[in-house]
Design an enzyme around this catalytic site. Structure first.
Site, PDB file in Angstrom:
ATOM      1  N   CYS A 114       1.037  -1.210  -0.174  1.00 48.09           N
ATOM      2  CA  CYS A 114       0.303   0.057   0.299  1.00 48.09           C
ATOM      3  C   CYS A 114       0.377   1.233   0.192  1.00 48.09           C
ATOM      4  O   CYS A 114       0.768   2.289  -0.878  1.00 48.09           O
ATOM      5  CB  CYS A 114      -0.500   0.193   1.318  1.00 48.09           C
ATOM      6  SG  CYS A 114      -1.703  -1.636   1.436  1.00 48.09           S
ATOM      7  N   HIS A 250      -3.506   7.749   1.808  1.00 48.70           N
ATOM      8  CA  HIS A 250      -3.502   6.432   1.477  1.00 48.70           C
ATOM      9  C   HIS A 250      -4.923   6.185   1.917  1.00 48.70           C
ATOM     10  O   HIS A 250      -5.100   6.747   3.089  1.00 48.70           O
ATOM     11  CB  HIS A 250      -2.549   4.945   1.710  1.00 48.70           C
ATOM     12  CG  HIS A 250      -3.283   3.961   1.473  1.00 48.70           C
ATOM     13  ND1 HIS A 250      -3.906   3.637   0.283  1.00 48.70           N
ATOM     14  CD2 HIS A 250      -3.231   2.627   2.439  1.00 48.70           C
ATOM     15  CE1 HIS A 250      -4.388   2.059   1.000  1.00 48.70           C
ATOM     16  NE2 HIS A 250      -2.926   2.015   2.008  1.00 48.70           N
ATOM     17  N   ASN A 280      -9.504   0.651  -0.476  1.00 50.42           N
ATOM     18  CA  ASN A 280      -8.236   0.605  -0.204  1.00 50.42           C
ATOM     19  C   ASN A 280      -7.896  -0.511  -1.763  1.00 50.42           C
ATOM     20  O   ASN A 280      -8.049  -1.171  -2.003  1.00 50.42           O
ATOM     21  CB  ASN A 280      -8.013  -0.416   1.043  1.00 50.42           C
ATOM     22  CG  ASN A 280      -6.673  -0.268   1.367  1.00 50.42           C
ATOM     23  OD1 ASN A 280      -5.970   0.113   0.309  1.00 50.42           O
ATOM     24  ND2 ASN A 280      -6.813  -1.569   2.092  1.00 50.42           N
TER      25      ASN A 280
HETATM   26  O1  UT7 Z   1      -4.224  -0.699   3.077  1.00 56.99           O
HETATM   27  C1  UT7 Z   1      -3.082  -1.284   4.174  1.00 56.99           C
HETATM   28  C2  UT7 Z   1      -3.056  -1.093   5.742  1.00 56.99           C
HETATM   29  N1  UT7 Z   1      -4.538  -1.697   5.985  1.00 56.99           N
HETATM   30  C3  UT7 Z   1      -5.446  -1.173   6.373  1.00 56.99           C
HETATM   31  O2  UT7 Z   1      -5.045   0.524   6.872  1.00 56.99           O
HETATM   32  C4  UT7 Z   1      -6.471  -1.758   7.436  1.00 56.99           C
HETATM   33  C5  UT7 Z   1      -6.618  -1.103   8.822  1.00 56.99           C
HETATM   34  N2  UT7 Z   1      -7.496  -2.058   9.638  1.00 56.99           N
HETATM   35  C6  UT7 Z   1      -8.302  -1.702   9.369  1.00 56.99           C
HETATM   36  O3  UT7 Z   1      -9.460  -0.563   8.634  1.00 56.99           O
HETATM   37  C7  UT7 Z   1      -9.603  -1.707  10.682  1.00 56.99           C
HETATM   38  O4  UT7 Z   1      -9.251  -1.833  11.545  1.00 56.99           O
HETATM   39  C8  UT7 Z   1     -10.244  -3.011  10.226  1.00 56.99           C
HETATM   40  C9  UT7 Z   1     -11.497  -2.240   9.084  1.00 56.99           C
HETATM   41  C10 UT7 Z   1     -10.237  -4.250   9.326  1.00 56.99           C
HETATM   42  C11 UT7 Z   1     -11.919  -3.734  10.979  1.00 56.99           C
HETATM   43  O5  UT7 Z   1     -12.333  -2.618  11.746  1.00 56.99           O
HETATM   44  P1  UT7 Z   1     -11.872  -2.362  13.494  1.00 56.99           P
HETATM   45  O6  UT7 Z   1     -12.629  -1.529  14.400  1.00 56.99           O
HETATM   46  O7  UT7 Z   1     -10.111  -2.992  13.963  1.00 56.99           O
HETATM   47  O8  UT7 Z   1     -12.913  -3.622  13.851  1.00 56.99           O
HETATM   48  P2  UT7 Z   1     -12.012  -5.489  14.650  1.00 56.99           P
HETATM   49  O9  UT7 Z   1     -10.876  -6.233  13.526  1.00 56.99           O
HETATM   50  O10 UT7 Z   1     -11.750  -4.991  15.412  1.00 56.99           O
HETATM   51  O11 UT7 Z   1     -13.731  -6.329  14.525  1.00 56.99           O
HETATM   52  C12 UT7 Z   1     -13.937  -5.721  15.505  1.00 56.99           C
HETATM   53  C13 UT7 Z   1     -16.227  -6.869  14.656  1.00 56.99           C
HETATM   54  C14 UT7 Z   1     -15.142  -8.300  15.249  1.00 56.99           C
HETATM   55  O12 UT7 Z   1     -16.404  -9.544  15.733  1.00 56.99           O
HETATM   56  P3  UT7 Z   1     -15.579  -9.297  17.874  1.00 56.99           P
HETATM   57  O13 UT7 Z   1     -14.625 -10.035  17.887  1.00 56.99           O
HETATM   58  O14 UT7 Z   1     -15.672  -8.186  18.305  1.00 56.99           O
HETATM   59  O15 UT7 Z   1     -17.081  -9.838  18.006  1.00 56.99           O
HETATM   60  C15 UT7 Z   1     -14.961  -8.894  13.984  1.00 56.99           C
HETATM   61  O16 UT7 Z   1     -15.128  -9.794  13.604  1.00 56.99           O
HETATM   62  O17 UT7 Z   1     -15.917  -6.832  14.044  1.00 56.99           O
HETATM   63  C16 UT7 Z   1     -16.026  -8.127  13.624  1.00 56.99           C
HETATM   64  N3  UT7 Z   1     -15.906  -8.030  12.211  1.00 56.99           N
HETATM   65  C17 UT7 Z   1     -17.340  -7.737  11.535  1.00 56.99           C
HETATM   66  N4  UT7 Z   1     -19.006  -7.625  11.652  1.00 56.99           N
HETATM   67  C18 UT7 Z   1     -19.252  -7.490  10.489  1.00 56.99           C
HETATM   68  C19 UT7 Z   1     -14.887  -7.923  11.648  1.00 56.99           C
HETATM   69  N5  UT7 Z   1     -14.851  -7.707   9.864  1.00 56.99           N
HETATM   70  C20 UT7 Z   1     -16.770  -7.710  10.182  1.00 56.99           C
HETATM   71  C21 UT7 Z   1     -16.928  -7.861   9.115  1.00 56.99           C
HETATM   72  N6  UT7 Z   1     -18.336  -7.435   9.528  1.00 56.99           N
HETATM   73  N7  UT7 Z   1     -17.124  -7.581   7.611  1.00 56.99           N
END
Ligand code: UT7
Length: 323
Positions: A114, A250, A280
């Protein structure tokens, strides 16, 4: 007298197919509401079957060349930032070179995931200021839809396909921060974080593999490292965040974009945001945002821009340039 790499043209290309968040509700346990709230993404584009990264890159390059009023043989070098080349080799950049009908110069890929476009811009700048090239076409192009694990809701909803390109040209300048062109660059990587974001395939496995990400951890590093690298690049140019007209970040997650702008104390009305429409697109996201930002009338000649990106590696960096 200083040689600067000045932007002569910009362009982009997005595949026709637009995929709204609602399409993922049928594939994985997710919702349009969750995707919007946690990432800011509303839709993304996916390449058609048989349409590869070099095809997207060629379309973006043609748009940038037309914008610059140049033809392919006016270019000395093509640098293509991508982690999704059509084939393991040759470099997708050489495929673009052939497709553009360019019969001279040289072309190669840069792979910093990225952060790839920031690395490629810095590389192009080095070619120009060292006198190895007068005009460089810098492209970011990706087909990340081909790396998705469609059973992993935490990643498959986040990425999209697309391409953007800039034409850079050598210009004699005063050597001050008021010059147009690239004013400073700051590149970083730390291979100890390999497991936070990677593709579990390649030559060592015999298959392409799928993207694997520890989203929360990458998020934490992003907020911290992006503002840091942007500050460092501004320092190197002798500039401060209050002088910045546009942050062109980005486009991974609106919360990362907002968090970085806040740390830099730059208001969101001075940030180019396209993540809602593109998702992304990895190395394509910054040149796409530059091109769309210019087309929207946000980015104007003379504006001071800071681009910043982080991705797999981890690799991260930023470039300060005056448009
Ligand atoms: O470009 C390269 C760099 N990449 C990035 O910059 C991405 C960086 N990370 C992010 O953008 C965020 O961490 C995410 C968008 C990937 C996730 O957001 P988050 O607020 O960090 O969510 P999380 O991973 O803490 O997940 C929260 C909850 C989890 O459930 P539990 O464990 O709390 O029950 C996940 O299982 O959301 C759940 N979850 C979803 N729910 C519905 C994860 N993906 C999904 C989904 N739909 N698609």
């Amino acid at each position: 007298m200083t040689i600067r790499a000045v932007v002569k043209g910009v362009g982009h290309y997005l595949p026709d197919r637009v995929v709204p968040n609602s399409e993922f509700e049928a594939i994985v346990d997710t919702s349009d509401e969750w995707i919007r709230a946690r990432s800011g993404i509303e839709r993304r584009h996916f390449a058609a079957e048989g349409q590869n990264t070099s095809d997207l890159a060629t379309r973006a390059a043609q748009a940038a060349l037309a914008d610059a009023g140049l033809v392919a043989d006016d270019i000395d070098a093509i640098i293509l930032a991508t982690s999704t080349p059509d084939l393991t080799f040759p470099a997708a950049a050489t495929m673009v070179q052939a497709a553009l009908g360019m019969t001279r110069g040289f072309a190669y890929d840069v792979q910093a995931v990225c952060a790839g476009f920031v690395f490629a811009l810095s590389n192009a700048n080095a070619l120009i200021v060292s006198g190895q090239a007068q005009r460089v076409l810098v492209i970011g192009a990706e087909t990340f839809s081909r790396l998705m694990n469609w059973k992993d809701r935490s990643t498959c909803v986040l990425f999209g396909d697309g391409a953007g390109a800039l034409v850079l040209e050598a210009a004699t300048s005063a050597g001050t921060s008021a010059d147009r062109g690239i004013l400073s660059t700051d590149l970083n990587s730390d291979g100890r974080y390999r497991d936070l974001l990677y593709v579990n395939g390649g030559v060592s496995t015999g298959s392409t593999g799928y993207l694997v990400m520890e989203g929360k951890e990458v998020f934490r590093h992003a907020i911290e490292k992006l503002a840091e690298t942007a500050h460092r690049a501004l320092d190197k140019a002798g500039l401060t965040p209050d002088q910045v007209d546009w942050i062109v970040p980005h486009q991974a997650n609106i919360r990362i974009i907002e968090g970085t702008a806040k740390r830099m104390q730059v208001p969101m009305d001075r940030v180019v945001v396209t993540v809602q429409d593109h998702g992304n697109t990895s190395a394509a996201s910054i040149p796409l945002a530059l091109s769309v930002g210019r087309d929207r009338g946000q980015i104007k000649p003379g504006d001071l821009l800071v681009t910043e990106a982080i991705g797999g590696g981890l690799a991260w960096g930023s470039v300060v340039l005056r448009w």
